[in-house]
Design a protein around this motif. Sequence first.
Motif, PDB file in Angstrom:
ATOM      1  N   GLU A   1       3.732  -1.376   2.896  1.00 25.55           N
ATOM      2  CA  GLU A   1       2.611  -0.610   2.345  1.00 25.55           C
ATOM      3  C   GLU A   1       2.855  -0.225   0.887  1.00 25.55           C
ATOM      4  N   GLY A   2       4.073   0.216   0.561  1.00 25.19           N
ATOM      5  CA  GLY A   2       4.369   0.602  -0.816  1.00 25.19           C
ATOM      6  C   GLY A   2       4.252  -0.575  -1.765  1.00 25.19           C
ATOM      7  N   LYS A   3       4.797  -1.708  -1.356  1.00 26.52           N
ATOM      8  CA  LYS A   3       4.719  -2.932  -2.172  1.00 26.52           C
ATOM      9  C   LYS A   3       3.265  -3.332  -2.401  1.00 26.52           C
ATOM     10  N   ASP A   4       2.477  -3.337  -1.333  1.00 29.15           N
ATOM     11  CA  ASP A   4       1.071  -3.728  -1.447  1.00 29.15           C
ATOM     12  C   ASP A   4       0.302  -2.779  -2.358  1.00 29.15           C
ATOM     13  N   PHE A   5       0.595  -1.472  -2.265  1.00 25.40           N
ATOM     14  CA  PHE A   5      -0.109  -0.472  -3.062  1.00 25.40           C
ATOM     15  C   PHE A   5       0.122  -0.704  -4.549  1.00 25.40           C
ATOM     16  N   TYR A   6       1.373  -0.913  -4.944  1.00 20.06           N
ATOM     17  CA  TYR A   6       1.680  -1.055  -6.371  1.00 20.06           C
ATOM     18  C   TYR A   6       1.286  -2.433  -6.908  1.00 20.06           C
ATOM     19  N   GLU A   7       1.269  -3.432  -6.050  1.00 18.98           N
ATOM     20  CA  GLU A   7       0.744  -4.733  -6.472  1.00 18.98           C
ATOM     21  C   GLU A   7      -0.734  -4.618  -6.803  1.00 18.98           C
ATOM     22  N   LYS A   8      -1.477  -3.947  -5.943  1.00 20.99           N
ATOM     23  CA  LYS A   8      -2.926  -3.855  -6.091  1.00 20.99           C
ATOM     24  C   LYS A   8      -3.330  -2.919  -7.220  1.00 20.99           C
ATOM     25  N   ASN A   9      -2.682  -1.758  -7.315  1.00 19.10           N
ATOM     26  CA  ASN A   9      -3.142  -0.707  -8.219  1.00 19.10           C
ATOM     27  C   ASN A   9      -2.414  -0.645  -9.557  1.00 19.10           C
TER      28      ASN A   9
END
Length: 205
Positions: free
Chosen positions: A173-181
């Motif tokens: 979840e953390g990886k996906d969040f910072y990739e997206k935002n």
Amino acid sequence: MSSYHKPREWRTTISDQEYLISTDLNNISHDFVNNAYSSDDMYWAKAMPPAILRNMLSNSLVMGVYAVQPPFPPSKTADEPSSPDTPSPTLEDPSFYFSNEFQGNGAGAEKLEQVGFARFVTDHVTVFYLTDVYVAPEARGKGLGKWLISCCREILDSKPHLMRAMLMASPGEGKDFYEKNLGMRDMQEEAAEGHILAMTRKRNQ
């Protein structure tokens, strides 16, 4: 001594509550930061002595998140008329109450209640390491974290000589969040391409 950088700020309103993000260190509550460092949410950090904390913050780019309370007018003295015959031009000017010069204390000042922060370790030109992203539990679920990261992205996007931005995130979840935002990329992907070898050293236990 760190060089001077003009503070930046962003504002938004969520459910009739105004919020402010500011890089002005004068607004940062050291107690709030140390309480956050002492919480289980920030397992990688710990509270610091006041002088050490002050030194760390003054050498970082810190983005404080605040709930803004409206300013209040100056109280009148007993011998002051309730309706002056000649209104003061200063008091008629709305900017008197909202001026940045009056933020924080006194009549006409906005009251800022800190509810979060993020910190860049940076030279302000080429390298930015994002750490200590935090929103207080009672302020979560409002989108403040995503807004904070969007402001971080705006800072990075404004740096024409940026060489690298970095952070450490939890897998999934953390990886996906910072990739997206934030437009971040897993360093292991860069390493697999033979472009970089990421190295680190933890503090001595």
